[in-house]
Design a protein around this motif. Structure first.
Motif, PDB file in Angstrom:
ATOM      1  N   ARG A 245      -3.402 -10.586   1.707  1.00  0.00           N
ATOM      2  CA  ARG A 245      -4.452 -11.485   1.630  1.00  0.00           C
ATOM      3  C   ARG A 245      -5.303 -11.650   2.723  1.00  0.00           C
ATOM      4  N   GLU A 253      -5.575 -12.340  -2.664  1.00  0.00           N
ATOM      5  CA  GLU A 253      -4.006 -12.376  -2.774  1.00  0.00           C
ATOM      6  C   GLU A 253      -3.698 -10.903  -2.751  1.00  0.00           C
ATOM      7  N   THR A 254      -2.314 -10.954  -2.041  1.00  0.00           N
ATOM      8  CA  THR A 254      -1.762  -9.568  -1.736  1.00  0.00           C
ATOM      9  C   THR A 254      -1.464  -8.697  -3.044  1.00  0.00           C
TER      10      THR A 254
END
Length: 489
Positions: A245, A253-254
């Motif tokens: 992220r 977001e990751t």
């Protein structure tokens, strides 16, 4: 949060309330009616072991039987005191039912010391509220468990269906060149060897990759495919290796990359020859060390992934021109499988055509079941620059146009009509590029030629407009306009 944590937190809350002690949850067997202590706060292991009740036995058994909350004084003969409390005459016992979908599945019980009637009633209401809450929590966890079981069963069914669909024996084609392909798949499938699939666009490289995966010990694990030519360089690295992220603008977001998603299974990298030098270096490291870092992270991650790669480009020429790393080439080209062009196995054309008729024709009403002799001759005579993918698209379109259950010559693309074995094929020549129907005007012939060249370029580039535009020497904008003009989009 796990159900045990939810129950534990609720029981601890009751235990910390002044005057309350030894709260516990019982669950019952729906068939025998027997109940037992599932979880408790402040009880010894021996007390938990003794806390079993037959249906209707003691206060717990009666609450399960009646579905009504009960409050009894510790000196009551109805109170069994099976847990061996000391001085039960100075306490009251509160027991409330826990319901799941309207059925009593257990109880929440607690000892209450020295309460006057008003305070006792408040505590009874609290215990009932906790029992209701735990009933809802159990219901949610049970539904989640049932959903998980359903999803797992569906995944097993789909994996079995995929294994059956992509069995080597299900690949269509009996030409000797395809028999050699089947033999190579069988030789390499059960190993972890990296495989390089080579052949023109549309020859079925992904189909062979899937067949190799599903014939391997990794068949139960993921098969993850990525077309390296379908994404811009700025996105490709993130797709392959993932990102953290905030690693770049838009990384909200990751995200795991394809190598992580394929862990334990197989990754298929199509159009590997289109990789840029920087990405080639990172891919080489993964092949050598089976490790990588997400974009924006210093944490090295390891992956157990088998790599299958494919290309339609001349990698040896790309190496000579400095566009492809020689060390990466040798890492990829451990075991190669060459897929023949469809024009080089012309005997398989009608077998494949009938296969696609069965696939798409069954969806029509009435079903399309066969190909006329004239249409079959045209299919056999065409050189199929787009290979099996072009043939499949041709049959799917013809099925939509066909009536009366038969594909006829007029249902085939204009570029195929008029091409029969007695023409260029009989002379050992490929059909002329852009053959126009007899009597066509110059404009019609030029229109057919342009369309044919577009189809050929798109077929050879696997549908990649940018690559097709480069091959034709025109801009991507002009390519888009001409694709739209000829309805090839």
């Amino acid at each position: 949060m796990e159900l045990r944590d939810v129950v534990g937190g609720s029981l601890q809350m009751l235990a910390e309330r002044p005057g309350m002690a030894h709260p516990y949850l019982t669950l019952s067997d729906s068939e025998t009616g027997e109940s037992w202590i599932e979880q408790a706060h402040g009880l010894t292991k021996e007390q938990v072991r003794r806390g079993r009740y037959a249906f209707g036995e003691g206060i717990v058994g009666r609450v399960i039987q009646s579905g009504r909350t009960r409050v009894v004084h510790g000196s009551s003969p109805k109170f069994l005191n099976r847990l061996g409390r000391s001085e039960p005459e100075y306490m009251s016992f509160i027991c409330a039912p826990v319901r799941l979908d309207g059925q009593v599945i257990g109880t929440v019980s607690v000892d209450r010391h020295g309460a006057d009637p008003a305070e006792l009633q408040v505590d009874v209401t609290l215990v009932e509220a906790v029992a209701d809450m735990l009933g809802h929590a159990i219901a949610m966890r049970r539904r989640a468990a049932e959903a998980r079981i359903t999803i797992e069963a569906e995944n097993r069914r789909l994996r079995a269906e995929l294994r059956e669909r992509f069995r080597i024996s299900n690949i269509v084609g009996s030409h000797k060149s395809m028999l050699a392909v089947y033999e190579k798949i069988a030789q390499v499938a059960r190993s972890n060897t990296t495989v390089l699939l080579r052949g023109e666009s549309g020859t079925g490289k992904e189909l062979v990759a899937r067949a190799t995966h599903f014939a391997s010990p990794r068949a139960e694990a993921p098969f993850v495919a990525l077309n390296c030519a379908a994404l811009p360089e700025s996105m490709l690295e993130s797709e392959l290796f993932g990102h953290e992220r905030g690693a770049f603008t838009g990384a909200i977001e990751t995200r795991k990359g394809r190598f992580e998603l394929a862990d334990g299974g197989t990754i298929f990298l199509d159009e590997i020859g289109e990789l840029r030098p920087q990405t080639q270096i990172k891919l080489l490291r993964v092949l050598q060390e089976r490790s990588f870092e997400r974009i924006g992270s210093n944490q090295t991650r390891r992956c157990d992934v088998r790599v299958l790669a494919a290309t339609h480009t001349d990698l040896e020429r790309a190496i000579a021109e400095g566009r492809f790393r020689e060390d990466l080439y040798y890492r990829l080209n451990v075991f190669d499988i060459q897929l023949p062009a469809l024009r080089d196995r012309r005997e398989d054309v009608l077998e494949l055509a009938n296969f696609f008729v069965n696939r798409y024709g069954s969806e029509r009403d009435p079903p399309v079941t066969r190909i006329s002799r004239k249409a079959a001759r045209m299919l056999w005579a065409w050189d199929w620059p787009g290979n099996v993918r072009e043939l499949e698209n041709c049959i799917e379109r013809a099925v939509l146009l066909a009536g009366g259950g038969v594909i006829r010559a007029e249902h085939l693309p204009a570029t195929l009509r008029g091409v029969e074995p007695g023409d260029s094929e009989a002379r050992g020549e490929a059909p002329a590029l852009g053959d126009a129907p007899a009597g066509a005007t110059l404009d019609e012939a030029l229109h057919a030629l342009e369309r044919r060249m577009l189809e050929r370029a798109l077929g050879q580039s696997g549908g990649n407009r940018a690559a097709a535009a480069r091959a034709l020497g025109i801009s991507e904008r002009r390519m888009g306009l001409r694709v739209h003009k000829h309805g090839l989009g």
